[in-house]
Scaffold this active site. Structure first.
Site, PDB file in Angstrom:
ATOM      1  N   ASP A 197     -18.984   2.533  46.392  1.00 48.30           N
ATOM      2  CA  ASP A 197     -18.337   3.336  45.356  1.00 48.30           C
ATOM      3  C   ASP A 197     -17.234   4.214  45.969  1.00 48.30           C
ATOM      4  O   ASP A 197     -16.408   4.757  45.250  1.00 48.30           O
ATOM      5  CB  ASP A 197     -19.381   4.250  44.684  1.00 48.30           C
ATOM      6  CG  ASP A 197     -19.519   3.997  43.203  1.00 48.30           C
ATOM      7  OD1 ASP A 197     -18.698   3.227  42.657  1.00 48.30           O
ATOM      8  OD2 ASP A 197     -20.442   4.559  42.583  1.00 48.30           O
ATOM      9  N   LYS A 210     -23.328  -4.261  36.325  1.00 51.12           N
ATOM     10  CA  LYS A 210     -23.003  -4.445  37.749  1.00 51.12           C
ATOM     11  C   LYS A 210     -23.902  -5.528  38.359  1.00 51.12           C
ATOM     12  O   LYS A 210     -23.445  -6.388  39.109  1.00 51.12           O
ATOM     13  CB  LYS A 210     -23.125  -3.108  38.494  1.00 51.12           C
ATOM     14  CG  LYS A 210     -21.991  -2.153  38.120  1.00 51.12           C
ATOM     15  CD  LYS A 210     -22.243  -0.703  38.487  1.00 51.12           C
ATOM     16  CE  LYS A 210     -21.132   0.170  37.876  1.00 51.12           C
ATOM     17  NZ  LYS A 210     -21.341   1.604  38.050  1.00 51.12           N
ATOM     18  N   GLN A 263     -25.829   5.527  40.607  1.00 46.24           N
ATOM     19  CA  GLN A 263     -25.092   5.699  39.356  1.00 46.24           C
ATOM     20  C   GLN A 263     -24.908   7.186  39.033  1.00 46.24           C
ATOM     21  O   GLN A 263     -25.866   7.960  39.071  1.00 46.24           O
ATOM     22  CB  GLN A 263     -25.850   4.976  38.229  1.00 46.24           C
ATOM     23  CG  GLN A 263     -25.120   4.971  36.904  1.00 46.24           C
ATOM     24  CD  GLN A 263     -23.802   4.202  36.941  1.00 46.24           C
ATOM     25  OE1 GLN A 263     -23.691   3.139  37.531  1.00 46.24           O
ATOM     26  NE2 GLN A 263     -22.781   4.765  36.307  1.00 46.24           N
TER      27      GLN A 263
END
Ligand code: NAP
Length: 292
Positions: free
Chosen positions: A121, A54, A98
């Site tokens: 996200d 990322k 994450q």
């Protein structure tokens, strides 16, 4: 092969090119550089690899990236303090913690702390709640389902009025994919581990999104002729011809399904490249919100 292959690598690259052009334009206009902060808790090698890719994508697209790493025994308070610090930092456009977090961390609490305008996200309860409500728009759509629907639309698959079956109901893929399809006026069935007669349910589907994490689970004769099949699954199987000793396959038996489907994504090279592309798109969007 009768199905048209949906090339996620190509479509993902087009999304990245568009994002890179928009980032360059912003910077030329003197606006803030979109910057993604990733938070890794612990040392899972797969999570560390995802976070690294990322950050690399941010650099390739001219965006900023900040990587925060907490030890696996970090306390709930330490994680929350870090998220609050990133929320307050005007140089951070988007925050991604994450998943999975270590089991002693209250994941829901951490996700709900992320400022909705930085929730790239799309997992904060506020964003998911908006996705589930008629007439409301989430600020961000979770990246993998967002990429899956984007592939359908870019390939010219008609979603409105279609019968869609989503395999899997996870918070990160299956459920948001189903909500997105409903929002686009498909009639949606969600299949999970307690569903009876999955083959016959699938045979009614014009669109299949498979996200269960079971190697080549969906067989070719479960697919309605001409259906669009999006395979989200990533499963490693032994393969002595590969240097790594393994190869990746999806949740759909590709060789069987490609003879029946109208459209199909390969694994790898289908949904996989879309996830990071959509994260980059969401990070740009976050920076744009923060201009306002
Ligand atoms: P998950 O959290 O493990 O959820 C799996 C879902 O599949 C659950 O809803 C489960 O049902 C259902 N399921 C499991 N076995 C089943 C069976 N035999 N029949 C019917 N349903 C079954 O998985 P996930 O995180 O959503 O990931 C799914 C797959 O997508 C994995 O292979 C993952 O690696 C992949 N993935 C890919 C990307 C990408 O970027 N391409 C991103 C995320 C995930 P219950 O709810 O009843 O338990």
């Amino acid at each position: 092969m009768t199905a048209q292959l949906i090339d996620g690598k190509l479509i993902g690259q087009q999304v990245r090119d568009e994002v890179a052009a928009a980032v360059a334009k912003r910077i030329a206009e003197g606006k803030r550089k979109p910057t993604l902060a990733t938070v890794l808790i612990g040392d899972r090698p797969d999570s560390a690899a995802y976070v690294a890719s990322k950050g690399k994508a941010c650099q390739e697209l001219g965006m900023g990236s900040v990587s925060e790493h907490l030890p696996s025994d970090a306390t709930q308070e330490q994680v929350e303090t870090l998220v609050k610090k990133l929320n307050a930092d005007p140089n951070i456009s988007g925050i991604l913690v994450q998943l999975p977090m270590p089991s002693h961390i209250d994941e829901e609490k951490v996700l709900s702390l992320i400022n909705i305008e930085k929730d790239v996200d799309g997992f904060s309860p506020l964003n998911i709640g908006r996705l589930a409500q008629k007439g409301r728009e989430p600020l961000f759509v979770p990246c993998t389902p967002f990429g899956s629907i984007y592939l359908l639309e870019k390939s010219g698959v008609k979603i409105e009025g279609a019968n869609a079956v989503v395999l899997g109901r996870s918070n990160i893929v299956g459920m948001p994919a189903a909500l997105l399809l409903i929002g686009k006026n498909a009639t949606v069935t969600v299949v999970h581990s307690k569903t009876k007669d999955i083959p016959n349910t699938l045979r009614q589907a014009d669109i299949v999104i498979a996200a269960i994490g079971k190697t080549e689970f969906v067989r070719g004769d479960w697919i309605k002729p001409g259906a669009a099949v999006i395979d989200v699954g990533i499963n490693a199987v032994p393969d002595s011809t590969k240097k790594s000793g393994q190869r990746l396959v999806g949740d759909v038996n590709f060789n069987e399904a490609k003879e029946v489907a109208g459209f199909i994504t390969p694994v790898p090279g289908g949904v996989g490249p879309m996830t990071i592309a959509m994260l980059m798109k969401n990070t740009l969007r976050a920076a744009e919100f923060q201009d306002l």
